[in-house]
Design an enzyme around this catalytic site. Sequence first.
Site, PDB file in Angstrom:
ATOM      1  N   GLU A   7      38.527 126.031 -22.447  1.00  0.00           N
ATOM      2  CA  GLU A   7      38.287 124.631 -22.061  1.00  0.00           C
ATOM      3  C   GLU A   7      37.500 123.902 -23.147  1.00  0.00           C
ATOM      4  O   GLU A   7      36.755 124.515 -23.913  1.00  0.00           O
ATOM      5  CB  GLU A   7      37.563 124.636 -20.702  1.00  0.00           C
ATOM      6  CG  GLU A   7      37.187 123.288 -20.138  1.00  0.00           C
ATOM      7  CD  GLU A   7      38.347 122.322 -19.915  1.00  0.00           C
ATOM      8  OE1 GLU A   7      39.181 122.155 -20.829  1.00  0.00           O
ATOM      9  OE2 GLU A   7      38.389 121.695 -18.848  1.00  0.00           O
ATOM     10  N   ASP A  22      31.180 119.512 -18.072  1.00  0.00           N
ATOM     11  CA  ASP A  22      30.250 118.412 -17.860  1.00  0.00           C
ATOM     12  C   ASP A  22      29.635 118.593 -16.466  1.00  0.00           C
ATOM     13  O   ASP A  22      28.702 119.368 -16.313  1.00  0.00           O
ATOM     14  CB  ASP A  22      31.046 117.113 -18.030  1.00  0.00           C
ATOM     15  CG  ASP A  22      30.200 115.871 -17.996  1.00  0.00           C
ATOM     16  OD1 ASP A  22      29.034 115.943 -18.410  1.00  0.00           O
ATOM     17  OD2 ASP A  22      30.688 114.810 -17.558  1.00  0.00           O
ATOM     18  N   VAL A  49      30.876 112.677 -26.249  1.00  0.00           N
ATOM     19  CA  VAL A  49      31.342 113.144 -27.556  1.00  0.00           C
ATOM     20  C   VAL A  49      32.848 112.996 -27.702  1.00  0.00           C
ATOM     21  O   VAL A  49      33.596 112.998 -26.719  1.00  0.00           O
ATOM     22  CB  VAL A  49      30.925 114.615 -27.812  1.00  0.00           C
ATOM     23  CG1 VAL A  49      29.417 114.732 -27.966  1.00  0.00           C
ATOM     24  CG2 VAL A  49      31.418 115.540 -26.706  1.00  0.00           C
ATOM     25  N   ASP A  87      38.576 113.081 -26.308  1.00  0.00           N
ATOM     26  CA  ASP A  87      38.954 111.679 -26.470  1.00  0.00           C
ATOM     27  C   ASP A  87      37.993 110.699 -25.826  1.00  0.00           C
ATOM     28  O   ASP A  87      37.204 111.042 -24.948  1.00  0.00           O
ATOM     29  CB  ASP A  87      40.332 111.441 -25.847  1.00  0.00           C
ATOM     30  CG  ASP A  87      40.269 111.453 -24.312  1.00  0.00           C
ATOM     31  OD1 ASP A  87      39.756 112.444 -23.750  1.00  0.00           O
ATOM     32  OD2 ASP A  87      40.694 110.455 -23.697  1.00  0.00           O
TER      33      ASP A  87
HETATM   34  P1  IMP Z   1      33.748 117.750 -15.337  1.00  0.00           P
HETATM   35  O1  IMP Z   1      34.641 117.937 -14.154  1.00  0.00           O
HETATM   36  O2  IMP Z   1      32.693 116.698 -15.103  1.00  0.00           O
HETATM   37  O3  IMP Z   1      33.141 119.020 -15.858  1.00  0.00           O
HETATM   38  O4  IMP Z   1      34.652 117.043 -16.409  1.00  0.00           O
HETATM   39  C1  IMP Z   1      35.226 117.692 -17.413  1.00  0.00           C
HETATM   40  C2  IMP Z   1      36.216 116.805 -18.123  1.00  0.00           C
HETATM   41  O5  IMP Z   1      35.686 115.495 -18.382  1.00  0.00           O
HETATM   42  C3  IMP Z   1      36.487 117.427 -19.475  1.00  0.00           C
HETATM   43  O6  IMP Z   1      37.526 118.355 -19.400  1.00  0.00           O
HETATM   44  C4  IMP Z   1      36.771 116.219 -20.329  1.00  0.00           C
HETATM   45  O7  IMP Z   1      38.135 115.902 -20.244  1.00  0.00           O
HETATM   46  C5  IMP Z   1      35.947 115.100 -19.721  1.00  0.00           C
HETATM   47  N1  IMP Z   1      34.663 114.906 -20.437  1.00  0.00           N
HETATM   48  C6  IMP Z   1      33.427 115.187 -20.001  1.00  0.00           C
HETATM   49  N2  IMP Z   1      32.487 114.894 -20.913  1.00  0.00           N
HETATM   50  C7  IMP Z   1      33.145 114.410 -21.973  1.00  0.00           C
HETATM   51  C8  IMP Z   1      32.719 113.939 -23.287  1.00  0.00           C
HETATM   52  O8  IMP Z   1      31.534 113.893 -23.663  1.00  0.00           O
HETATM   53  N3  IMP Z   1      33.717 113.532 -24.119  1.00  0.00           N
HETATM   54  C9  IMP Z   1      35.043 113.560 -23.775  1.00  0.00           C
HETATM   55  N4  IMP Z   1      35.479 114.000 -22.577  1.00  0.00           N
HETATM   56  C10 IMP Z   1      34.541 114.411 -21.681  1.00  0.00           C
HETATM   57 MG    MG Z   2      39.515 118.530 -20.355  1.00  0.00          MG
END
Ligand code: IMP
Ligand code: MG
Length: 182
Positions: A106, A110, A160, A166
């Site tokens: 992955e 986040d 980032v 992206d």
């Molecule tokens: P989560 O479900 O909050 O862990 O989200 C994860 C997804 O959010 C990742 O797979 C990314 O596609 C997107 N994402 C989270 N933080 C960033 C960042 O700083 N830059 C770009 N995409 C991010």
């Molecule tokens: Mg992703």
Amino acid sequence: MKFDSTEEWKSKIKRVLISEDELRTEMKKAGAYINSVYDGSPILLVSILKGAFVFMADLCREVTVPCEIEFMAAKSYFEGTVSTGHVEITMDLKHDISKYHVIIVEDIIDTGRTLNEIKKILGVRNPLSLRIMTLLDKPDRRVVELKADYSLFTIPDYFVIGYGLDYGEFYRNLPYIAEFSE
Ligand code: IMP
Ligand code: MG
């Protein structure tokens, strides 16, 4: 997302956070981890599109034991910039994963919601083992308890871009990881 000029596109790249050299160094270590843990096992590297495509391409070339590569695409639903945990699989695996040690490759964890769901979806398919390798980890933002088995870089709460990641579908082509300037 639309830019009026290349200059405008460039102006949003605030600073380089992780250089190409640093990426290369950590990529070798991550490859060595896979080579040592899984030698002799049927391995399936599963990358989640699109964010992890560059990471997968570089990582798999550091793997020196037999492995197969697969891609999955998932759509995460967001409320503003935070994922809700509702994940829809838009492209599924073609493998029966019950015969493999699966490593989810992955780009970033986040809140942890997206990967937590994917882990559950793959977990019920009974792989021989299931591990998570993430390029980036933003532990400060976590809302569900989820730990990667291997993380290449831990970063503060910055948005980032680059190296597959992206903003509005742009910047995936940067060869380094940068902080995005809102
Ligand atoms: P989560 O479900 O909050 O862990 O989200 C994860 C997804 O959010 C990742 O797979 C990314 O596609 C997107 N994402 C989270 N933080 C960033 C960042 O700083 N830059 C770009 N995409 C991010
Ligand atoms: Mg992703």
